[in-house]
Design a protein around this motif. Structure first.
Motif, PDB file in Angstrom:
ATOM      1  N   UNK A  63       0.655  -1.248  -0.079  1.00  0.00           N
ATOM      2  CA  UNK A  63      -0.072   0.101  -0.053  1.00  0.00           C
ATOM      3  C   UNK A  63       0.951   1.299   0.139  1.00  0.00           C
ATOM      4  N   UNK A  64       1.831   1.313   0.794  1.00  0.00           N
ATOM      5  CA  UNK A  64       2.812   2.676   0.870  1.00  0.00           C
ATOM      6  C   UNK A  64       3.650   2.633  -0.517  1.00  0.00           C
ATOM      7  N   UNK A  65       3.915   1.381  -1.091  1.00  0.00           N
ATOM      8  CA  UNK A  65       4.664   1.702  -2.386  1.00  0.00           C
ATOM      9  C   UNK A  65       3.771   2.251  -3.547  1.00  0.00           C
ATOM     10  N   UNK A  66       2.643   1.498  -3.488  1.00  0.00           N
ATOM     11  CA  UNK A  66       1.654   1.998  -4.473  1.00  0.00           C
ATOM     12  C   UNK A  66       1.104   3.698  -4.163  1.00  0.00           C
ATOM     13  N   UNK A  67       1.091   4.174  -3.087  1.00  0.00           N
ATOM     14  CA  UNK A  67       0.963   5.481  -2.608  1.00  0.00           C
ATOM     15  C   UNK A  67       2.100   6.181  -3.269  1.00  0.00           C
ATOM     16  N   UNK A  68       3.421   5.959  -2.909  1.00  0.00           N
ATOM     17  CA  UNK A  68       4.333   6.645  -3.370  1.00  0.00           C
ATOM     18  C   UNK A  68       4.291   6.901  -4.934  1.00  0.00           C
ATOM     19  N   UNK A  69       4.230   5.700  -5.494  1.00  0.00           N
ATOM     20  CA  UNK A  69       3.974   5.663  -7.182  1.00  0.00           C
ATOM     21  C   UNK A  69       2.912   6.332  -7.758  1.00  0.00           C
ATOM     22  N   UNK A  70       1.839   6.582  -7.002  1.00  0.00           N
ATOM     23  CA  UNK A  70       0.624   7.451  -7.208  1.00  0.00           C
ATOM     24  C   UNK A  70       1.088   9.030  -7.298  1.00  0.00           C
ATOM     25  N   UNK A  71       1.941   9.307  -6.072  1.00  0.00           N
ATOM     26  CA  UNK A  71       2.209  10.694  -5.893  1.00  0.00           C
ATOM     27  C   UNK A  71       3.431  10.961  -6.991  1.00  0.00           C
ATOM     28  N   UNK A  72       4.236  10.064  -7.437  1.00  0.00           N
ATOM     29  CA  UNK A  72       4.862  10.385  -8.308  1.00  0.00           C
ATOM     30  C   UNK A  72       4.356  10.544  -9.959  1.00  0.00           C
TER      31      UNK A  72
END
Length: 162
Positions: A80-89
């Motif tokens: 979930x954290x990785x997908x969140x960072x990817x979305x932010x990017x």
């Protein structure tokens, strides 16, 4: 009191006001896995974000269980954290694409970052979603019960003991 407390995890996992906790875990796993599979071929920002929401929902359900699988909980949290960072990017890249000055290098850096994040995302997802939903439920039942699962045989798919 001790006897009731000893049975509490089994009661909590079975039902709460007619609502099956195991059913919620199963449905949430199935939805998150389906969403993962739809992202495997095409990594659109919209699909990845939708998948993140389903992963987070599954994470919150698993984290609230008294008999939770700590490794699964940690993998779901990381995913979930990785997908969140990817979305932010992805949002940052969209914002940068509208700028005129210095965007090429910044966009390239964001693209490299997203590629690295997505590699890790799909590595973690392979571990989390390797089992088909029925096998996932079977494994949970086997882990919870000292006598093993309530069914007579394991499902016929790619599930293997850890």
């Amino acid at each position: 009191i001790a006897a009731v407390l000893a049975r509490l995890p089994a009661i909590a996992a079975t039902s709460h006001n007619g609502f099956s906790i195991d059913g919620a875990v199963s449905r949430s796993y199935r939805e998150a896995r389906r969403s993962w599979r739809s992202c495997c071929g095409h990594h659109s920002v919209k699909k990845l974000h939708r998948w993140r929401k389903k992963v987070k929902r599954l994470y919150y359900i698993v984290a609230s269980l008294p008999d939770r699988d700590r490794a699964l909980e940690l993998d779901l949290d990381r995913l979930g954290d990785l997908l969140g960072v990817d979305h932010d990017n992805a949002i940052l890249a969209e914002h940068l694409s509208h700028r005129k000055k210095g965007r090429r290098r910044k966009l390239a850096r964001v693209a490299r970052s997203r590629a690295a994040i997505q590699r890790e995302v799909f590595e973690v997802a392979e571990r989390v979603f390797a089992a088909k939903p029925r096998a996932f439920v079977f494994r949970r039942a086997a882990a919870k019960s000292p006598d093993g699962p309530r069914t007579s045989s394991a499902p016929r798919d790619n599930w293997a003991p850890e």
